[in-house]
Design a protein around this motif. Structure first.
Motif, PDB file in Angstrom:
ATOM      1  N   ALA A  12      -4.335 -12.094   0.270  1.00 48.86           N
ATOM      2  CA  ALA A  12      -3.473 -11.455  -0.732  1.00 48.86           C
ATOM      3  C   ALA A  12      -3.973 -10.066  -1.109  1.00 48.86           C
ATOM      4  N   LYS A  13      -5.281  -9.912  -1.244  1.00 51.85           N
ATOM      5  CA  LYS A  13      -5.834  -8.622  -1.658  1.00 51.85           C
ATOM      6  C   LYS A  13      -5.552  -7.513  -0.643  1.00 51.85           C
ATOM      7  N   LYS A  18       0.430  -2.237  -2.084  1.00 45.80           N
ATOM      8  CA  LYS A  18       1.122  -1.755  -0.882  1.00 45.80           C
ATOM      9  C   LYS A  18       2.592  -2.156  -0.933  1.00 45.80           C
ATOM     10  N   GLU A  19       3.440  -1.360  -0.275  1.00 52.81           N
ATOM     11  CA  GLU A  19       4.846  -1.700  -0.175  1.00 52.81           C
ATOM     12  C   GLU A  19       5.033  -2.757   0.911  1.00 52.81           C
ATOM     13  N   VAL A  20       5.819  -3.778   0.595  1.00 54.31           N
ATOM     14  CA  VAL A  20       6.068  -4.880   1.514  1.00 54.31           C
ATOM     15  C   VAL A  20       7.539  -5.283   1.459  1.00 54.31           C
ATOM     16  N   GLU A  21       7.975  -6.015   2.481  1.00 51.93           N
ATOM     17  CA  GLU A  21       9.319  -6.590   2.476  1.00 51.93           C
ATOM     18  C   GLU A  21       9.185  -8.098   2.304  1.00 51.93           C
ATOM     19  N   VAL A  22       9.949  -8.637   1.357  1.00 47.60           N
ATOM     20  CA  VAL A  22       9.951 -10.076   1.099  1.00 47.60           C
ATOM     21  C   VAL A  22      11.254 -10.655   1.646  1.00 47.60           C
ATOM     22  N   ILE A  23      11.133 -11.652   2.503  1.00 50.04           N
ATOM     23  CA  ILE A  23      12.293 -12.405   2.983  1.00 50.04           C
ATOM     24  C   ILE A  23      12.521 -13.519   1.962  1.00 50.04           C
ATOM     25  N   GLY A  73       9.490  -3.815  -2.105  1.00 56.07           N
ATOM     26  CA  GLY A  73       8.840  -3.358  -3.324  1.00 56.07           C
ATOM     27  C   GLY A  73       7.345  -3.288  -3.116  1.00 56.07           C
ATOM     28  N   LYS A  74       6.649  -2.959  -4.193  1.00 58.89           N
ATOM     29  CA  LYS A  74       5.194  -2.859  -4.143  1.00 58.89           C
ATOM     30  C   LYS A  74       4.580  -4.150  -4.670  1.00 58.89           C
ATOM     31  N   CYS A  75       3.529  -4.589  -4.016  1.00 59.58           N
ATOM     32  CA  CYS A  75       2.786  -5.748  -4.516  1.00 59.58           C
ATOM     33  C   CYS A  75       1.999  -5.274  -5.730  1.00 59.58           C
ATOM     34  N   ILE A  90       3.047 -10.868  -6.240  1.00 63.18           N
ATOM     35  CA  ILE A  90       4.104 -10.432  -7.151  1.00 63.18           C
ATOM     36  C   ILE A  90       4.579  -9.084  -6.626  1.00 63.18           C
ATOM     37  N   VAL A  91       5.833  -9.038  -6.166  1.00 65.39           N
ATOM     38  CA  VAL A  91       6.392  -7.829  -5.566  1.00 65.39           C
ATOM     39  C   VAL A  91       7.537  -7.346  -6.448  1.00 65.39           C
ATOM     40  N   SER A  92       7.552  -6.036  -6.722  1.00 68.87           N
ATOM     41  CA  SER A  92       8.571  -5.476  -7.604  1.00 68.87           C
ATOM     42  C   SER A  92       8.769  -3.994  -7.327  1.00 68.87           C
TER      43      SER A  92
END
Length: 118
Positions: A12-13, A18-23, A73-75, A90-92
């Motif tokens: 997780a760290k 960082k910016e990520v895409e959540v499916i 979003g960013k984690c 937590i991504v937002s």
């Protein structure tokens, strides 16, 4: 490997800030397939990122009040479960306080001893 750290937290760290895409596989308003609670936010995973349980790494996508299929979003934080090696990202698109995050994830995380890591 860091001594005293869960494998899940180490993974997780790598994504924190960082910016990520959540499916999203469990959109806002859907029911959990086994525990029958309703998801009060969009919940999904990072495709191709394996958690210690062999599944894709889980993420809460917060800040959107409609069901989604995916979100970028960013984690902004990690929910570190002290009693389970299944941490959550937590991504937002916006920054939220720990108190705001706790309120949003309480529907599921109230069953675990956890902390928010930034």
């Amino acid at each position: 490997m860091e001594i005293g750290k869960s494998k899940s937290l180490i993974i997780a760290k790598e994504y924190l800030r960082k910016e990520v895409e959540v499916i999203i596989d469990r959109p806002l308003g859907s029911k959990h397939p086994e525990h029958h609670f309703v998801y009060e936010l969009n919940y999904g995973y990072l495709e191709g990122v394996k958690a210690p349980d062999g599944e894709n790494f889980d993420a809460y996508y917060v800040g959107e009040n409609k069901p989604l299929e995916k979100g970028i979003g960013k984690c902004i934080a990690i929910v570190h479960r002290k009693d389970d090696d299944d941490d959550k990202l937590i991504v937002s698109k916006k920054d939220l306080s720990n108190k705001e995050i706790e309120k949003l994830i309480d529907f599921q995380e109230k069953y675990f001893d956890h902390e928010i890591i930034r």
